[in-house]
Write a protein that holds these residues in place. Structure first.
Motif, PDB file in Angstrom:
ATOM      1  N   GLN A 277       0.842  -1.202   0.000  1.00  0.00           N
ATOM      2  CA  GLN A 277       0.000   0.000   0.000  1.00  0.00           C
ATOM      3  C   GLN A 277       0.880   1.256   0.000  1.00  0.00           C
ATOM      4  O   GLN A 277       1.005   1.931   1.018  1.00  0.00           O
ATOM      5  CB  GLN A 277      -0.910   0.006   1.227  1.00  0.00           C
ATOM      6  CG  GLN A 277      -1.871  -1.156   1.315  1.00  0.00           C
ATOM      7  CD  GLN A 277      -2.636  -1.133   2.637  1.00  0.00           C
ATOM      8  OE1 GLN A 277      -2.179  -1.681   3.643  1.00  0.00           O
ATOM      9  NE2 GLN A 277      -3.802  -0.489   2.632  1.00  0.00           N
ATOM     10  N   PRO A 278       1.506   1.560  -1.113  1.00  0.00           N
ATOM     11  CA  PRO A 278       2.394   2.729  -1.148  1.00  0.00           C
ATOM     12  C   PRO A 278       1.687   4.031  -0.829  1.00  0.00           C
ATOM     13  O   PRO A 278       2.342   5.017  -0.467  1.00  0.00           O
ATOM     14  CB  PRO A 278       2.948   2.715  -2.581  1.00  0.00           C
ATOM     15  CG  PRO A 278       1.984   1.879  -3.365  1.00  0.00           C
ATOM     16  CD  PRO A 278       1.456   0.865  -2.413  1.00  0.00           C
ATOM     17  N   GLU A 279       0.364   4.041  -0.919  1.00  0.00           N
ATOM     18  CA  GLU A 279      -0.386   5.249  -0.576  1.00  0.00           C
ATOM     19  C   GLU A 279      -0.308   5.562   0.925  1.00  0.00           C
ATOM     20  O   GLU A 279      -0.698   6.657   1.353  1.00  0.00           O
ATOM     21  CB  GLU A 279      -1.855   5.117  -0.999  1.00  0.00           C
ATOM     22  CG  GLU A 279      -2.668   4.084  -0.244  1.00  0.00           C
ATOM     23  CD  GLU A 279      -2.569   2.662  -0.799  1.00  0.00           C
ATOM     24  OE1 GLU A 279      -3.366   1.803  -0.389  1.00  0.00           O
ATOM     25  OE2 GLU A 279      -1.687   2.427  -1.660  1.00  0.00           O
ATOM     26  N   VAL A 285       5.534   7.911   7.275  1.00  0.00           N
ATOM     27  CA  VAL A 285       6.525   8.926   7.633  1.00  0.00           C
ATOM     28  C   VAL A 285       6.180   9.548   8.982  1.00  0.00           C
ATOM     29  O   VAL A 285       7.055   9.751   9.830  1.00  0.00           O
ATOM     30  CB  VAL A 285       6.627   9.996   6.535  1.00  0.00           C
ATOM     31  CG1 VAL A 285       7.326  11.262   7.047  1.00  0.00           C
ATOM     32  CG2 VAL A 285       7.369   9.436   5.327  1.00  0.00           C
ATOM     33  N   GLU A 286       4.906   9.845   9.208  1.00  0.00           N
ATOM     34  CA  GLU A 286       4.499  10.446  10.480  1.00  0.00           C
ATOM     35  C   GLU A 286       4.735   9.489  11.653  1.00  0.00           C
ATOM     36  O   GLU A 286       5.191   9.894  12.723  1.00  0.00           O
ATOM     37  CB  GLU A 286       3.024  10.860  10.429  1.00  0.00           C
ATOM     38  CG  GLU A 286       2.702  11.916   9.395  1.00  0.00           C
ATOM     39  CD  GLU A 286       3.556  13.166   9.529  1.00  0.00           C
ATOM     40  OE1 GLU A 286       3.676  13.694  10.651  1.00  0.00           O
ATOM     41  OE2 GLU A 286       4.120  13.599   8.502  1.00  0.00           O
ATOM     42  N   GLU A 287       4.419   8.212  11.446  1.00  0.00           N
ATOM     43  CA  GLU A 287       4.606   7.237  12.518  1.00  0.00           C
ATOM     44  C   GLU A 287       6.086   7.043  12.838  1.00  0.00           C
ATOM     45  O   GLU A 287       6.473   6.915  14.008  1.00  0.00           O
ATOM     46  CB  GLU A 287       3.951   5.901  12.125  1.00  0.00           C
ATOM     47  CG  GLU A 287       4.087   4.793  13.150  1.00  0.00           C
ATOM     48  CD  GLU A 287       3.283   5.009  14.427  1.00  0.00           C
ATOM     49  OE1 GLU A 287       3.091   4.044  15.184  1.00  0.00           O
ATOM     50  OE2 GLU A 287       2.844   6.158  14.692  1.00  0.00           O
ATOM     51  N   ASP A 343      -1.662   2.784  10.695  1.00  0.00           N
ATOM     52  CA  ASP A 343      -3.103   3.025  10.614  1.00  0.00           C
ATOM     53  C   ASP A 343      -3.631   3.836  11.793  1.00  0.00           C
ATOM     54  O   ASP A 343      -4.831   3.821  12.068  1.00  0.00           O
ATOM     55  CB  ASP A 343      -3.851   1.685  10.533  1.00  0.00           C
ATOM     56  CG  ASP A 343      -3.491   0.902   9.280  1.00  0.00           C
ATOM     57  OD1 ASP A 343      -3.518   1.494   8.190  1.00  0.00           O
ATOM     58  OD2 ASP A 343      -3.161  -0.300   9.398  1.00  0.00           O
ATOM     59  N   ARG A 344      -2.760   4.539  12.495  1.00  0.00           N
ATOM     60  CA  ARG A 344      -3.227   5.354  13.625  1.00  0.00           C
ATOM     61  C   ARG A 344      -4.212   6.410  13.116  1.00  0.00           C
ATOM     62  O   ARG A 344      -3.928   7.128  12.157  1.00  0.00           O
ATOM     63  CB  ARG A 344      -2.051   6.055  14.303  1.00  0.00           C
ATOM     64  CG  ARG A 344      -1.172   5.142  15.107  1.00  0.00           C
ATOM     65  CD  ARG A 344      -0.146   5.892  15.922  1.00  0.00           C
ATOM     66  NE  ARG A 344       0.750   4.945  16.561  1.00  0.00           N
ATOM     67  CZ  ARG A 344       0.485   4.322  17.697  1.00  0.00           C
ATOM     68  NH1 ARG A 344      -0.664   4.573  18.315  1.00  0.00           N
ATOM     69  NH2 ARG A 344       1.340   3.455  18.214  1.00  0.00           N
ATOM     70  N   PRO A 345      -5.341   6.559  13.786  1.00  0.00           N
ATOM     71  CA  PRO A 345      -6.310   7.570  13.350  1.00  0.00           C
ATOM     72  C   PRO A 345      -5.845   8.993  13.637  1.00  0.00           C
ATOM     73  O   PRO A 345      -6.277   9.940  12.989  1.00  0.00           O
ATOM     74  CB  PRO A 345      -7.569   7.219  14.152  1.00  0.00           C
ATOM     75  CG  PRO A 345      -7.059   6.492  15.363  1.00  0.00           C
ATOM     76  CD  PRO A 345      -5.851   5.732  14.899  1.00  0.00           C
ATOM     77  N   SER A 346      -4.966   9.149  14.625  1.00  0.00           N
ATOM     78  CA  SER A 346      -4.474  10.480  14.987  1.00  0.00           C
ATOM     79  C   SER A 346      -3.029  10.355  15.455  1.00  0.00           C
ATOM     80  O   SER A 346      -2.681   9.426  16.184  1.00  0.00           O
ATOM     81  CB  SER A 346      -5.333  11.072  16.114  1.00  0.00           C
ATOM     82  OG  SER A 346      -4.835  12.324  16.525  1.00  0.00           O
ATOM     83  N   ASN A 347      -2.191  11.290  15.017  1.00  0.00           N
ATOM     84  CA  ASN A 347      -0.771  11.193  15.353  1.00  0.00           C
ATOM     85  C   ASN A 347      -0.171  12.589  15.548  1.00  0.00           C
ATOM     86  O   ASN A 347       0.688  13.029  14.785  1.00  0.00           O
ATOM     87  CB  ASN A 347      -0.023  10.444  14.253  1.00  0.00           C
ATOM     88  CG  ASN A 347       1.354   9.985  14.693  1.00  0.00           C
ATOM     89  OD1 ASN A 347       1.828  10.338  15.765  1.00  0.00           O
ATOM     90  ND2 ASN A 347       2.003   9.196  13.853  1.00  0.00           N
ATOM     91  N   PRO A 348      -0.579  13.299  16.606  1.00  0.00           N
ATOM     92  CA  PRO A 348      -0.082  14.662  16.838  1.00  0.00           C
ATOM     93  C   PRO A 348       1.285  14.662  17.549  1.00  0.00           C
ATOM     94  O   PRO A 348       1.427  15.152  18.666  1.00  0.00           O
ATOM     95  CB  PRO A 348      -1.173  15.266  17.721  1.00  0.00           C
ATOM     96  CG  PRO A 348      -1.665  14.099  18.528  1.00  0.00           C
ATOM     97  CD  PRO A 348      -1.592  12.904  17.613  1.00  0.00           C
ATOM     98  N   HIS A 349       2.288  14.093  16.893  1.00  0.00           N
ATOM     99  CA  HIS A 349       3.601  13.935  17.512  1.00  0.00           C
ATOM    100  C   HIS A 349       4.346  15.270  17.571  1.00  0.00           C
ATOM    101  O   HIS A 349       3.946  16.267  16.968  1.00  0.00           O
ATOM    102  CB  HIS A 349       4.420  12.904  16.741  1.00  0.00           C
ATOM    103  CG  HIS A 349       4.683  13.287  15.306  1.00  0.00           C
ATOM    104  ND1 HIS A 349       5.588  14.255  14.944  1.00  0.00           N
ATOM    105  CD2 HIS A 349       4.127  12.829  14.142  1.00  0.00           C
ATOM    106  CE1 HIS A 349       5.612  14.376  13.635  1.00  0.00           C
ATOM    107  NE2 HIS A 349       4.724  13.541  13.121  1.00  0.00           N
TER     108      HIS A 349
END
Length: 410
Positions: A277-279, A285-287, A343-349
């Motif tokens: 799933q390259p999309e 990147v965020e994770e 697949d995290r729904p939210s990632n405000p790192h």
């Protein structure tokens, strides 16, 4: 105001002895277990910094967010005489990184006018072009290949040179100064001061050259702003703004590319998910930024008044180190925080900090990471580490950290 370097110590004389900081770093990408221990037992902990000054280390998400966004925590106060400092050599210059509003607001607005999403979007084809060329050159080599010089270093340096208008042939020189500039204990105080002077001289000469012969680049645009209205951007601000953009514009991304690749190669299920799933590359990147940011701590802050966090009163004039990497793994903010989950729904790192000093180049860094990592795993479907993960080492005594050498094969 003049700040006593031992204000925190005298305020809590009966407290526990401060912990020696920075903590010992495990091999590979593993986070030092001390951070999890402190999150659970002592979220506001006194530490002894390499300078010999003391600070309060914050390890929980909410406390870190407060320190990054609350005006009671000042960056400008770190320049005051006698202020606590992290490293042995002070960085006593006025840049965007150590300003508070409204001064920070004035300078950041000028940079933001030029460092736009449109400019970054226009750079994406060039980033892809450079990435493809580097990967093609890498494919022609006999594996194993060290990915750090082959891709992780070359790509961000090339991009920042084009963006700022810095001669590419100077890359090894300014990169060496940058590494010393970002050191805490890796080099001597004299080497730190020499690197600061070298970078200042280099940028001052480059600014003078742009004034004589401007180009279609960010530094030329900032020189033009200064020359049109020096009240909005002073000469020293311009020079040290250039230093900040040059150093931060490549060092953090160099390290993050290496960190991200190691994380993927040591988590085969997530790597295969990304191949299928390259999309998911943006979420990936965020994770990876959350789990393995290029720096453990944000820049030092000084409290302008007494502040209470997690039941601890931090006295006025105290140094505070908000731990970005620890906050990013706080179970109070994230479910299964030590797990790689695209697949995290939210990632405000906090990899790019938060609040006033949120990284102005985050859009560029994200573009480079998305293109570099996505292209790498597509170009080399059998890419794998050429050494055991335990053999990978991070440079010690640095504000930023990645992997010093990353041998890969395919």
């Amino acid at each position: 105001m003049t700040i006593s370097p031992d204000a925190a110590d005298t305020a809590q004389p009966s407290g526990p002895a401060p912990l020696a900081y920075p903590f010992e770093q495990p091999p590979g990408l593993a986070q030092c277990p001390m951070y999890a221990h402190l999150r659970a037992t002592e979220p506001v902990a006194r530490v002894l910094m390499p300078s010999g000054d003391q600070a309060f280390l914050l390890t929980r998400y909410e406390d870190v967010r407060t320190a990054l966004s609350d005006p009671r925590f000042s960056r400008a106060a770190t320049l005051e005489p006698g202020a606590p400092r992290l490293a042995a050599a002070p960085q006593n210059f006025k840049s965007l990184l150590n300003m508070d509003p409204p001064e920070h607001t004035r300078v950041r607005k000028l940079v933001s006018r030029e460092f736009t999403a449109r400019r970054v979007a226009a750079l994406r084809p060039r980033i892809q072009e450079h990435t493809d060329a580097l990967l093609e050159a890498m494919a022609k080599q006999e594996p194993p290949v060290d990915l750090v010089p082959a891709l992780a270093f070359q790509l961000p340096v090339t991009v920042i040179c084009e963006l700022l208008g810095v001669p590419f042939e100077d890359r090894d020189e300014f990169a060496a100064w940058s590494r010393v500039f970002l050191a805490t204990t890796a080099v001597s105080k004299e080497e730190m001061l020499a690197a600061q002077l070298a970078l200042r001289t280099y940028l001052a000469n480059l600014v003078a050259a742009k004034r004589e012969q401007p180009g279609d680049d960010l530094l030329s645009a900032l020189v033009s702003i200064h020359d049109e209205d020096g009240d909005r951007l002073q000469e020293e601000e311009l020079i040290f703004l250039g230093i900040s953009l040059l150093v931060a514009g490549h060092e953090t991304t160099v390290n993050q590319i290496a960190n991200s690749v190691v994380a993927l190669l040591t988590h085969p299920e997530q790597l295969q998910q990304l191949r299928r799933q390259p999309e998911l590359i943006n979420a990936a990147v965020e994770e990876l930024l959350r789990l393995h940011p290029p720096g453990n701590e944000a820049l030092l802050r000084i409290t302008l008044e007494d502040v209470e966090l997690s039941g601890v009163t931090i006295p006025r004039g105290s140094a505070v180190l908000p731990s970005l990497s620890s906050a990013n793994r706080d179970v109070r903010q994230y479910d299964h925080p030590d797990t790689v989950d695209f697949d995290r729904p939210s990632n405000p790192h906090f990899a790019f900090s938060h609040g006033t000093h949120y990284c102005i180049g985050s859009g560029l860094a994200r573009a480079e990471l998305q293109i570099a990592i996505g292209s790498l795993i597509a170009r080399f479907p059998t890419l794998r580490l050429a050494v055991a993960e335990e053999e990978l080492r991070r440079p010690e005594g640095m504000l930023v950290h990645g992997i010093a050498s990353l041998p890969v094969t395919w």
